[in-house]
Design a protein around this motif. Structure first.
Motif, PDB file in Angstrom:
ATOM      1  N   GLU A  28     -44.789 -74.315 -36.703  1.00 48.93           N
ATOM      2  CA  GLU A  28     -44.096 -75.596 -36.619  1.00 48.93           C
ATOM      3  C   GLU A  28     -44.465 -76.540 -37.741  1.00 48.93           C
ATOM      4  N   LYS A  29     -43.489 -77.352 -38.118  1.00 47.37           N
ATOM      5  CA  LYS A  29     -43.709 -78.408 -39.098  1.00 47.37           C
ATOM      6  C   LYS A  29     -42.868 -79.608 -38.686  1.00 47.37           C
ATOM      7  N   TYR A  30     -43.321 -80.814 -39.118  1.00 48.63           N
ATOM      8  CA  TYR A  30     -42.587 -82.035 -38.779  1.00 48.63           C
ATOM      9  C   TYR A  30     -41.762 -82.516 -39.956  1.00 48.63           C
ATOM     10  N   TRP A  31     -40.534 -82.971 -39.671  1.00 44.27           N
ATOM     11  CA  TRP A  31     -39.627 -83.452 -40.703  1.00 44.27           C
ATOM     12  C   TRP A  31     -38.839 -84.625 -40.152  1.00 44.27           C
ATOM     13  N   THR A  32     -38.273 -85.423 -41.046  1.00 44.57           N
ATOM     14  CA  THR A  32     -37.276 -86.387 -40.562  1.00 44.57           C
ATOM     15  C   THR A  32     -35.975 -85.607 -40.399  1.00 44.57           C
TER      16      THR A  32
ATOM     17  N   THR B 274     -38.412 -88.655 -36.766  1.00 46.42           N
ATOM     18  CA  THR B 274     -39.159 -87.423 -37.039  1.00 46.42           C
ATOM     19  C   THR B 274     -38.974 -86.439 -35.890  1.00 46.42           C
TER      20      THR B 274
ATOM     21  N   VAL C 274     -39.837 -82.165 -34.605  1.00 49.13           N
ATOM     22  CA  VAL C 274     -40.607 -80.961 -34.901  1.00 49.13           C
ATOM     23  C   VAL C 274     -39.600 -79.828 -35.090  1.00 49.13           C
TER      24      VAL C 274
ATOM     25  N   SER D 187     -34.608 -75.663 -33.007  1.00 49.37           N
ATOM     26  CA  SER D 187     -35.936 -75.064 -33.055  1.00 49.37           C
ATOM     27  C   SER D 187     -36.010 -73.795 -32.227  1.00 49.37           C
TER      28      SER D 187
END
Lengths: 124, 124
Positions: A21-25, A38, A40, A117
């Motif tokens: 997992e990574k966080y992005w806008t 934001t 995930v 996701s």
């Protein structure tokens, strides 16, 4: 050293197929929505070689012997020059997706979109 | 010319993901059994681009922008130089396998083995 190699391997995602997992806008996801919220993003990555069946072994054998068109098979990794199609190693892919995500766009419109996701990964 | 290109594309198995079959002797399958019995081997091959979800679009976008490690993503076809892992197009793979196949080995022993042929293909 062993620890260093293990770390490197993890960084390169060469472990077995699993969820990352990574966080992005929302804007950064590239779906065309503008929103600074934001979220995930979870995705599937990793090896599936251990999950090969007789089917995969046969396909690889026929391919290596040139008994199938070069263009009709491909190996999971060394794809160089392969036109592919019939994969002879299982794929690390989502087997379930998270529920819809909702966010407020910068235009003040509320959006809900599906299948962003992965929730679960598998060698398929 | 357009027609020529279209024909070439078809020949290279670039149609949508589907089941294909060819006949082989058991020996030719490369599983290590010696038998002159002929069996049908069915496998999955073809494109899955039409089945992409938001998940795949995001993964491709982040990859192209260099926001994920080069090594952690790969495209279905142009695999050249990619270390891959997270696939951003569904895979054309068996979703069901045929029941076990049975055959008489040249050593007069009767064998039964599972997961040889695909029964159904899907973009997974």
């Amino acid at each position: 050293d062993r620890q260093g190699r293990r770390t490197k391997r993890a960084r390169e995602g060469r472990g077995p197929c699993s969820l990352h997992e990574k966080y992005w806008t929302v804007s950064e996801l590239g779906l065309g929505y503008e929103s600074d919220e934001t979220v995930v993003f979870r995705y599937c990555s990793g090896k599936c070689v251990a999950r090969r069946r007789n089917y995969d072994i046969i396909l690889e054998h026929l391919h290596r012997g040139g008994q199938l068109d070069e263009s009709s098979t491909c190996r999971e990794r060394k794809g160089r020059g392969k036109k592919n199609k019939a994969r002879y190693s299982p794929c690390c892919r989502p087997t379930r997706y998270e529920k819809d995500i909702s966010f407020l766009g910068n235009n003040n419109i509320f959006y809900t979109i599906p299948d962003v996701s992965a929730k679960e990964c598998g060698c398929v």
